[in-house]
Enzyme design. Structure first.
Site, PDB file in Angstrom:
ATOM      1  N   HIS A 115      -1.366  -5.776   1.795  1.00 42.22           N
ATOM      2  CA  HIS A 115      -2.573  -6.591   1.702  1.00 42.22           C
ATOM      3  C   HIS A 115      -2.258  -7.904   1.004  1.00 42.22           C
ATOM      4  CE1 HIS A 115      -5.670  -3.333   2.618  1.00 42.22           C
ATOM      5  NE2 HIS A 115      -6.078  -4.398   3.299  1.00 42.22           N
ATOM      6  N   CYS A 157      -8.053  -2.313   8.257  1.00 43.32           N
ATOM      7  CA  CYS A 157      -6.696  -2.298   7.680  1.00 43.32           C
ATOM      8  C   CYS A 157      -6.201  -0.869   7.497  1.00 43.32           C
ATOM      9  CB  CYS A 157      -6.695  -3.037   6.339  1.00 43.32           C
ATOM     10  SG  CYS A 157      -6.837  -4.831   6.472  1.00 43.32           S
ATOM     11  N   ARG A 204     -18.259  -0.812   5.585  1.00 49.17           N
ATOM     12  CA  ARG A 204     -19.334  -1.492   4.852  1.00 49.17           C
ATOM     13  C   ARG A 204     -19.911  -2.640   5.669  1.00 49.17           C
ATOM     14  NH1 ARG A 204     -19.211  -5.954   1.965  1.00 49.17           N
ATOM     15  NH2 ARG A 204     -16.929  -6.030   1.992  1.00 49.17           N
ATOM     16  N   GLU A 220       0.818  -1.209   0.000  1.00 46.16           N
ATOM     17  CA  GLU A 220       0.000   0.000   0.000  1.00 46.16           C
ATOM     18  C   GLU A 220       0.854   1.262   0.000  1.00 46.16           C
ATOM     19  OE1 GLU A 220      -3.093  -0.014  -0.498  1.00 46.16           O
ATOM     20  OE2 GLU A 220      -3.623  -2.106  -0.081  1.00 46.16           O
TER      21      GLU A 220
END
Length: 220
Positions: free
Chosen positions: A173, A149, A96, A86
């Site tokens: 990830h 995360c 979500r 990342e």
């Protein structure tokens, strides 16, 4: 008298299972990566709860206990086909699904009045190149999501920027493990392969201060 260079202390973090899953390949891979000695590195691990807030408390405790030079935080990104290093952490929680404590924040800052974003302080492109050289798929990612995360990535980056400037750190990830996708058509990577990638990332970050200047951007 012969002087010896102390090993680079590396803290790997992974997450507990979440969203009803029985396992989380981030923690499996972190444990596997640290199980075998790696020349020049002292490897440490910590499992973080998949919970807003509590994950950062656990991260800070692990940092205080291990006093790392590098922190490589790892999380699952189900649906991604490769190891993704990342680039940027955003100052927002926007869930979500609920975390493991049932929290579901929407458009909440991680650090009130904190910067909108932080960039990783790991050599992300060199890390991607090293994973590819080991025969595994990897890429730079420009979004760590807005779940726990990213929460940990931003919290880590804020700690480094405000309190612990001697540490470098970032987030990686990883895909599903094969046993997680036996009933669905989703990409996966074996935990041992992910662990190999994490070891390459740690070794590369330890010896690399100036990142590669190569294109790894995205057009969308």
């Amino acid at each position: 008298m012969t002087s010896t260079t102390p090993p680079t202390r590396v803290l790997f973090t992974g997450f507990a299972p979440f969203d009803g899953a029985a396992t989380n390949p981030s923690w499996q891979a972190v444990r596997t990566a640290a199980a075998t000695p790696l020349a020049g590195l002292a490897l440490h691990t910590a499992e973080l709860p998949c919970v807003y807030g509590a994950s950062l408390t656990a991260l800070r405790t692990a940092i205080d206990e291990t006093r790392p030079d590098l922190v490589v935080a790892v999380g699952q990104a189900g649906g991604r086909p490769d190891i993704t290093v990342e680039r940027v952490a955003l100052n927002v929680d926007d869930a979500r699904i609920p975390d493991n404590a049932g929290a579901e924040p929407i458009d909440e800052p991680i650090v009130p009045d904190g910067p909108a974003a932080y960039l990783s302080t790991l050599p992300i492109k060199a890390c991607v190149a090293a994973v590819r050289a080991a025969g595994l798929p990897a890429s730079v990612s420009n979004t760590a999501g807005t779940f726990v995360c990213n929460h940990v990535f931003y919290g880590l980056a804020h700690l480094i920027a405000t309190e612990l400037p001697h540490i470098r750190g970032g987030f990686v990830h990883v895909p599903y493990a094969p046993e997680q996708v036996t009933d669905r058509a989703q990409p996966s990577l074996p935990v041992d392969a992910v662990a190999t990638a994490l070891r390459e990332i740690a070794a590369t970050a330890a010896r690399t201060r100036t990142d590669l200047r190569v294109a790894e951007g995205a057009t969308h």
